[in-house]
Design an enzyme around this catalytic site. Structure first.
Site, PDB file in Angstrom:
ATOM      1  N   GLY A 215     -75.329  35.063 -16.628  1.00 61.22           N
ATOM      2  CA  GLY A 215     -75.947  36.017 -15.608  1.00 61.22           C
ATOM      3  C   GLY A 215     -75.365  35.374 -14.113  1.00 61.22           C
ATOM      4  N   THR A 216     -74.427  34.466 -14.050  1.00 58.41           N
ATOM      5  CA  THR A 216     -73.504  34.163 -12.946  1.00 58.41           C
ATOM      6  C   THR A 216     -72.556  35.181 -12.576  1.00 58.41           C
ATOM      7  OG1 THR A 216     -72.590  32.679 -14.207  1.00 58.41           O
ATOM      8  CG2 THR A 216     -74.277  31.715 -13.023  1.00 58.41           C
ATOM      9  N   THR A 219     -68.826  38.437 -16.527  1.00 58.80           N
ATOM     10  CA  THR A 219     -68.491  39.685 -16.724  1.00 58.80           C
ATOM     11  C   THR A 219     -68.344  40.777 -15.518  1.00 58.80           C
ATOM     12  OG1 THR A 219     -69.812  39.645 -18.770  1.00 58.80           O
ATOM     13  CG2 THR A 219     -69.178  41.757 -18.237  1.00 58.80           C
ATOM     14  N   HIS A 434    -107.698  21.618 -10.661  1.00 58.45           N
ATOM     15  CA  HIS A 434    -106.604  21.139 -11.426  1.00 58.45           C
ATOM     16  C   HIS A 434    -105.164  21.470 -10.375  1.00 58.45           C
ATOM     17  CE1 HIS A 434    -103.812  20.869 -14.963  1.00 58.45           C
ATOM     18  NE2 HIS A 434    -103.020  21.569 -14.071  1.00 58.45           N
ATOM     19  N   GLU A 435    -105.211  22.526 -10.026  1.00 57.98           N
ATOM     20  CA  GLU A 435    -103.985  23.184  -8.982  1.00 57.98           C
ATOM     21  C   GLU A 435    -104.060  22.229  -7.650  1.00 57.98           C
ATOM     22  OE1 GLU A 435    -101.573  24.557 -10.209  1.00 57.98           O
ATOM     23  OE2 GLU A 435    -102.790  25.386 -12.185  1.00 57.98           O
TER      24      GLU A 435
HETATM   25  P1  ADP Z   1     -72.582  36.863 -17.337  1.00 58.73           P
HETATM   26  O1  ADP Z   1     -71.828  35.692 -16.297  1.00 58.73           O
HETATM   27  O2  ADP Z   1     -73.681  36.400 -18.099  1.00 58.73           O
HETATM   28  O3  ADP Z   1     -71.316  37.736 -17.920  1.00 58.73           O
HETATM   29  P2  ADP Z   1     -72.909  39.317 -15.725  1.00 58.73           P
HETATM   30  O4  ADP Z   1     -71.506  39.230 -15.123  1.00 58.73           O
HETATM   31  O5  ADP Z   1     -73.239  40.097 -16.544  1.00 58.73           O
HETATM   32  O6  ADP Z   1     -73.332  37.763 -16.076  1.00 58.73           O
HETATM   33  O7  ADP Z   1     -73.994  39.606 -14.350  1.00 58.73           O
HETATM   34  C1  ADP Z   1     -75.251  40.340 -14.654  1.00 58.73           C
HETATM   35  C2  ADP Z   1     -75.576  41.147 -13.213  1.00 58.73           C
HETATM   36  O8  ADP Z   1     -75.852  40.072 -12.534  1.00 58.73           O
HETATM   37  C3  ADP Z   1     -74.350  41.673 -12.670  1.00 58.73           C
HETATM   38  O9  ADP Z   1     -74.370  43.164 -13.193  1.00 58.73           O
HETATM   39  C4  ADP Z   1     -74.675  41.679 -11.281  1.00 58.73           C
HETATM   40  O10 ADP Z   1     -75.777  42.983 -10.959  1.00 58.73           O
HETATM   41  C5  ADP Z   1     -75.322  40.453 -11.025  1.00 58.73           C
HETATM   42  N1  ADP Z   1     -74.948  39.492 -10.664  1.00 58.73           N
HETATM   43  C6  ADP Z   1     -74.381  38.148 -11.331  1.00 58.73           C
HETATM   44  N2  ADP Z   1     -73.722  37.388 -10.387  1.00 58.73           N
HETATM   45  C7  ADP Z   1     -73.295  37.940  -9.596  1.00 58.73           C
HETATM   46  C8  ADP Z   1     -72.433  37.710  -8.227  1.00 58.73           C
HETATM   47  N3  ADP Z   1     -71.757  36.355  -8.122  1.00 58.73           N
HETATM   48  N4  ADP Z   1     -72.469  38.596  -7.085  1.00 58.73           N
HETATM   49  C9  ADP Z   1     -73.261  39.832  -7.360  1.00 58.73           C
HETATM   50  N5  ADP Z   1     -73.837  40.080  -8.319  1.00 58.73           N
HETATM   51  C10 ADP Z   1     -74.085  39.336  -9.770  1.00 58.73           C
HETATM   52 ZN    ZN Z   2    -101.061  22.050 -13.999  1.00 57.57          ZN
HETATM   53 MG    MG Z   3     -71.329  38.500 -19.822  1.00 57.25          MG
END
Ligand code: ADP
Ligand code: ZN
Ligand code: MG
Length: 648
Positions: A215-216, A219, A434-435
């Site tokens: 998710g970074t 792709t 607790h909290e």
């Molecule tokens: P992965 O690194 O797993 O391939 P992706 O490229 O598929 O992740 O990212 C998933 C989505 O998260 C993208 O389609 C985009 O919308 C968002 N995203 C992730 N990183 C960025 C970034 N650096 N800038 C803008 N959008 C991002």
């Molecule tokens: Zn707790």
């Molecule tokens: Mg990917």
């Protein structure tokens, strides 16, 4: 048509030939009335020439009728008479009768045999079975449809050729990973103006590997390259190579590079490279065989004898630790670009990218949201912004407000609120204490992240309540006392239950899990225990970028050390718990006060909390912007991520 023909023929036969039983045929034969016979395979056909002389009985009858002169009497004789003179064509089914030939000879009948017709035999033994097979084949192949076709072309590469502007994504849409963008920009430049680089003796890189947690934006970066580069761009995923049949993957790699070379200069992008690039020879079985062949072919293609002039391979993975060493060596993926979780500036930039085209209220402060989301990946941020838009739409607003954004972030971190989960009054009281315990212990710890919010509204799957703490800044290193204080804060909830109710509940399960994991990490991995020492006695089971469960560490030490580790962990936890209880007993009045307020209001934000503690609100005002690092169950994901960060 065949059917008609057959009906026609049999009809003709029916009319011209009279079918008679075999016994009758033999009778005629005995009476010497059979003129000629053709013996066929299954039937006997022939001509019967009735004798001109009628039988005595018939003659008698005929005389009688004449004598009586009776005009009446439609006797059979009258009809039989003309029939007897006419030859009759007959056919009868052949019966196994070995003496037939003798009898025919004896009767002086002209007879002949006839072999089965060539045509009918041919039809029966060749055409019909063949026809059936062809029909069957046609039927099956129609049923299989396109599947049948693809079986025949399975060696073909599945790579998709992405046209220049097709992705509609450019480097402008990617934020927070400037280094990666820089590297890739260089690759794109190289392809666009090869001359400029060659003139000073720089050779084109063969491969660029993007490494980073999910998710970074790996792709996304590749898509941006496709949008930027004015060269052909082949895109496919590692799993596209792997098929049921051994050898297909290798064939596909070959085909892919053949296509690519024909279009050079161009870029080949392989997503999720770890699907094929795994270390060879560590597993057994046919599946692995296939992968090894595919990988070997890829290695060969990447530095093959023939110069791959102008084919650059981009690949992305989040498991660099499982990749085969051969794939990482210079000459193949010479460049490895780490696309890590974004820092605060990166997060702000990503938020800005995704806020494009969304109507944001003027009061919205994306910087504050970025501060509140340490450890969020680009995908998390995109998700949070989308949630905010949904929340705004739900209240029929035309603009997305700061409140929506903060609520959305909380939702992403802790899961959706579950107001429908009704707690009994007594349970609610326990949760509130607790909290408050967590919050108070943190508030009286020097290094703990400031409290941002306390809530006893159930959220997500398991949390009955939660306390959000958020760091004022990204933190890459943690000191030992910070870790100890964090453990103390995690145990604050359980301590409060014991201090107030003298009885504990199951509610602390998640706190204990995280506290134990953190303590164990301190002892085994960070070398923070005097008795166990510096030796690292556990190693991570999962890749560095794969936040697995907290316990994803595998013991790597002797039995004795393991015992020492256990003792140390126990000591750390006991001590932290004792301290937490001390703090809470020391401030019992505040504990009661805050918990009662919390029970009434269900959520307390930072200023309200500070006011109850009698602290000047100014101190925390500065830190209000921040957000999650939590102690309650939902915290899991975040705690995990930030721990990974520190570990590095
Ligand atoms: P992965 O690194 O797993 O391939 P992706 O490229 O598929 O992740 O990212 C998933 C989505 O998260 C993208 O389609 C985009 O919308 C968002 N995203 C992730 N990183 C960025 C970034 N650096 N800038 C803008 N959008 C991002
Ligand atoms: Zn707790
Ligand atoms: Mg990917």
């Amino acid at each position: 048509m065949l059917l008609l023909l057959w009906l026609w023929q049999s009809a003709i036969v029916q009319y011209s030939y009279k079918t008679i039983p075999y016994s009758e045929f033999k009778e005629y034969l005995a009476k010497h009335e059979v003129a000629e016979v053709v013996i066929k395979e299954t039937v006997i056909e022939g001509k019967i020439q009735p004798k001109a002389v009628a039988s005595p009985a018939r003659k008698a009858k005929a005389k009688a009728s004449r004598a009586t002169n009776a005009p009446s009497g439609p006797s059979s004789t009258a009809q039989a008479a003309p029939a007897s003179s006419k030859p009759l064509l007959f056919r009868t089914n052949r019966v196994k009768d070995p003496k037939l030939v003798d009898e025919l000879e004896a009767a002086g009948v002209k007879f002949s045999g006839e072999p089965p017709s060539f045509f009918s035999e041919f039809l029966l033994s060749w055409i019909v079975p063949l026809g059936i097979m062809v029909l069957l084949w046609m039927f099956i192949s129609r049923r299989l449809g396109s599947a049948g076709e693809s079986i025949l072309s399975f060696g073909k590469s599945k790579a998709r050729l992405v046209a220049e502007k097709e992705t509609g994504i450019s480097f402008r849409d990617v934020a927070g990973c400037e280094e990666a963008k820089y590297e890739l920009q260089e690759v794109v430049d190289f392809l666009k103006h090869p001359g400029r680089h060659r003139s000073i003796g720089a050779s084109i890189p063969k491969g660029v590997l993007l490494i980073g947690p999910p998710g970074t934006g790996k792709t996304l970066l590749a898509k941006a390259v496709a949008g930027e580069a004015h060269v052909p761009f082949f895109s496919l995923s590692g799993s596209d190579f792997v098929e049921m049949f051994v050898g297909v993957g290798a064939a596909r790699v070959r085909d892919l590079f053949q296509q690519a070379k024909a279009k050079a200069p161009c870029i080949v992008f392989i997503d999720e490279l770890d699907a094929i690039g795994r270390q060879r020879g560590v597993h057994v079985g046919a599946v692995n065989d296939e992968r090894e062949q595919t990988l070997n072919q890829l290695l060969v293609e990447m530095d093959g004898f023939s110069a791959n002039a102008g084919v650059i391979v981009l690949a992305a993975t989040n498991r660099p630790d499982v990749l085969d060493r051969a794939i990482l060596r210079p000459g193949r993926f010479d460049r490895q670009v780490v696309v890590d979780a974004p820092d605060i500036d990166g997060r702000e930039a990503i938020l800005k990218v995704h806020a494009r085209g969304k109507p944001l209220d003027n009061e919205v402060d994306l910087r504050r949201i970025a501060q509140a989301t340490p450890g969020f990946s680009g995908a998390d941020l995109a998700n949070a912004l989308n949630e905010a838009a949904l929340l705004a739409a739900r209240r029929h607003a035309t603009m997305i407000g700061q409140q929506d954004l903060e609520e959305a972030v909380e939702k992403v971190v802790a899961g959706p609120e579950r107001r429908s989960r009704r707690l009994k009054e007594e349970e609610k009281r326990r949760v509130a204490y607790h909290e408050t315990g967590h919050a108070l212990v943190a508030a009286y710890s020097e290094h703990a992240d400031p409290i941002h919010k306390i809530s006893i509204i159930p959220r997500g799957r398991a949390a009955l309540g939660y306390t959000l703490q958020l760091p004022t800044d990204d933190q890459f290193l943690m000191t030992r006392s910070q870790l100890l204080e964090r453990i103390r804060g995690m145990l604050g909830g359980r301590a409060a239950e014991e201090v107030i109710f003298h009885e504990v509940t199951t509610g602390a399960e998640n706190d204990l899990e995280h506290a134990t994991a953190l303590a164990r990490q301190m002892v085994c991995v960070f070398g923070m225990s005097d008795t166990v020492g510096l030796a690292r006695c556990a190693h991570r089971q999962n890749g560095i970028f794969m936040p697995g469960a907290d316990g994803a560490f595998q013991r790597d030490c002797s039995e004795q050390t393991a015992q020492e580790v256990d003792q140390e962990v126990k000591r750390i936890l006991d001590e932290a718990y004792r301290e937490a209880k001390e703090i809470l007993t020391g401030h019992r009045d505040q504990l009661e006060l805050v918990a009662r307020e919390l029970l009434q209001k269900e959520t307390l934000d930072a200023p309200a909390f500070e006011r109850l503690l009698g602290r000047p609100p100014g101190r925390k005002e500065r830190e209000v912007p921040g957000r999650p690092v939590e102690l309650a169950p939902p915290a899991l994901a975040l705690g995990e991520r930030s721990q990974n960060g520190h570990a590095e």
